[in-house]
Design an enzyme around this catalytic site. Structure first.
Site, PDB file in Angstrom:
ATOM      1  N   HIS A  39      -4.697   6.475  -0.254  1.00 22.28           N
ATOM      2  CA  HIS A  39      -5.539   5.300  -0.477  1.00 22.28           C
ATOM      3  C   HIS A  39      -4.790   4.255  -1.312  1.00 22.28           C
ATOM      4  CE1 HIS A  39      -9.308   7.540   0.675  1.00 22.28           C
ATOM      5  NE2 HIS A  39      -9.683   6.323   1.021  1.00 22.28           N
ATOM      6  N   ARG A  40      -4.174   4.743  -2.389  1.00 23.37           N
ATOM      7  CA  ARG A  40      -3.466   3.835  -3.294  1.00 23.37           C
ATOM      8  C   ARG A  40      -2.316   3.144  -2.576  1.00 23.37           C
ATOM      9  NH1 ARG A  40      -1.822   7.358  -7.694  1.00 23.37           N
ATOM     10  NH2 ARG A  40      -4.032   7.844  -7.743  1.00 23.37           N
TER      11      ARG A  40
END
Lengths: 202, 292
Positions: A39-40
């Protein structure tokens, strides 16, 4: 009355608009596992105007990190099951609005901002039982590909090949309904009632 | 004759692998009973998936859950009548490494600063090992339990708990309402009262080894266990955290001494796939494994 739906990825808006909280879904096609590091990374790429090496338009993403085993030179799936979704709340609106994700599968649900994004764009949250990974794994034929393995086995992005994977419970729909909002209210209320019974105070 | 490194490693690895694919009969029984008395349709669906995963894992020897939590946690009881190789902890580390390589444990331990995966579920203090020396036995008991990742998240100090432990009940109820739905219910709840924070956290973890249905021999604590279990099961969280009657399968409370006016209280919220068992290693280095 809850109904059962058989859907294939990539998902279209009308596919998910048909779904209502409490319905059951069996999903086929490619499903992308997505956890904390991925996600990051996707968000970092997006902010630089770059794209990840996979396309999440119409995708189903799965909050999960599998056990995979090397069989010859290929990765084989051992087991995979959902992880706790609320910790991805801050990415919910981003993956739906900016990347075109249509279904998020996990455990424990997501927040109101994610629910808003689901309503406005057309996406759903589907839940599977936490801890029941070996039963969950029956819905997959294996992996098509893996990305970002340098994040480690759980945090890599695995492309799972789903075949009638389910039953997945529609727990947040694209019409503003969330099973979790109602539940959280009812649990707090029951705690208050219990307090009155136990201690005679609110 | 001392129980050697290789015997400890072999017994520990076999134990870890077995508890990962084999649910104990008492656990399965408790879940089947939960399925029978559950009235919520969604919770019954979740329990059905849980019971199915128990069957699939047993038949195919694949892990019940992909997440090993804080890696296997060991409690070792060394009897007075045996000698044990001093590299006990190294042998347990190698067992965890072996079970990871063979696909029974997902590599899930990372460097706490860099977040880099260590790749084999070991680190300086992983797997965590507690050793006790026990009189009157000539064998070694290796106990293992798989704590859910966030299970040990709750542990605090109270200044005064009151004679009826109201604050303890209140504390557990708050914890279950705030995070219980996310920790793969139906849950096992443990509470340890007393000691410093490290002591009560450790004893709260050790209480995860208690048999289902067992009660603390101290009647006051036994009553507290029943009181918490009854109260938690009125919250309506249910299997799968989507509403239901059976939120906890059991509650185990332990207590010890503490300093004059404070007491540590720790509370573990443990997922249903508790993956625990015992390897008993005898003087002749034979061993037997029990999963419960």
């Amino acid at each position: 009355m809850a109904s059962t739906h058989y859907l294939s990825t990539p998902l279209k808006e009308e596919d998910v608009r048909r779904l209502r909280v409490g319905d059951e879904v069996y999903l086929s096609g490619i499903v992308y596992t997505l956890r904390d590091k991925a996600h990051r990374r996707i968000l970092e790429l997006f902010e630089k105007g770059e794209k990840p090496p996979f396309d999440l338009e119409g995708a189903a993403i799965f909050h999960a990190g599998p056990i995979a085993a090397k069989r010859g030179d290929k990765w084989g799936l051992v087991v995979v099951g959902p992880t706790i979704s609320p910790r991805f709340n801050r990415y919910g609106p981003f993956v739906i609005r900016e990347l075109g994700v249509r279904a998020i599968v996990g455990f424990g649900g997501m927040d109101e901002k994610t629910l808003e994004a689901m309503s406005s764009v057309g996406a759903v949250y589907l839940a599977y039982t936490g801890g029941a990974a070996s039963a969950c794994t029956k819905g997959f034929k294996g992996f098509r590909a893996v990305h970002w393995l340098e994040f480690g086995m759980p945090d890599a992005v695995w492309e799972l090949i789903a075949e009638n994977w389910g039953p997945l419970i529609v727990a947040m729909d694209s019409h503003g309904n969330s099973l979790y909002e109602e539940l959280r209210r009812s649990w707090s209320q029951k705690l208050e009632e219990l307090r009155k019974k136990l201690w005679g105070t609110g | 004759m001392a129980i050697g490194y290789e015997t400890i490693r072999e017994a520990a690895q076999k134990l870890v692998e077995t508890v990962n694919y084999e649910a104990g009969k008492p656990l399965e029984q408790a879940l089947r009973e939960a399925y029978k008395r559950e009235t919520s349709e969604l919770a019954r669906k979740n329990l059905w998936n849980i019971l199915k995963s128990i069957e699939v894992s047993r038949a195919e020897k694949i892990p019940l859950c992909q997440a090993p939590g804080h890696a296997p946690l060991f409690f070792v009881e060394v009897g007075e009548g045996v000698k044990v190789d001093y590299r006990l902890v190294d042998a347990l580390k190698e067992a965890v490494r072996g079970a990871t390589q063979r696909g029974f444990l997902r590599p899930s331990i990372v460097d706490a600063v860099t977040r880099e995966n260590t790749g084999d579920n070991t680190a300086r203090y992983y797997p965590a090992v507690h050793v006790d020396l026990v009189s009157g036995r000539d064998w070694v008991d290796l106990y293992v339990v798989h704590k859910a990742g966030p299970a040990p998240i709750k542990g605090i100090y109270f200044e005064d708990m009151g004679p009826n432990m109201e604050a303890v009940v209140e504390y557990v109820l708050q914890n279950v309402v705030s995070i219980g739905a996310y920790l793969c219910p139906p849950l096992f709840l443990t509470v340890a009262i007393g000691g410093m924070s490290d002591m009560c956290m450790r004893e709260s973890a050790r209480a995860l080894l208690r048999p289902i249905g067992s009660r603390n021999p101290n009647p006051k604590l036994a009553k507290l266990e029943e009181r918490i279990l009854e109260a938690v099961n009125q919250l309506g969280i249910g299997a799968g955290g989507m509403g239901g009657d059976v939120t906890a399968l059991d509650v185990w409370v332990e207590a010890d001494g503490t300093y004059l006016y404070i007491a540590g209280v720790a509370n573990h919220l443990q997922c249903w796939p508790i993956r625990r068992g015992r390897a008993r290693i005898y003087r002749d280095e034979s061993f037997e494994i029990e999963v419960y």
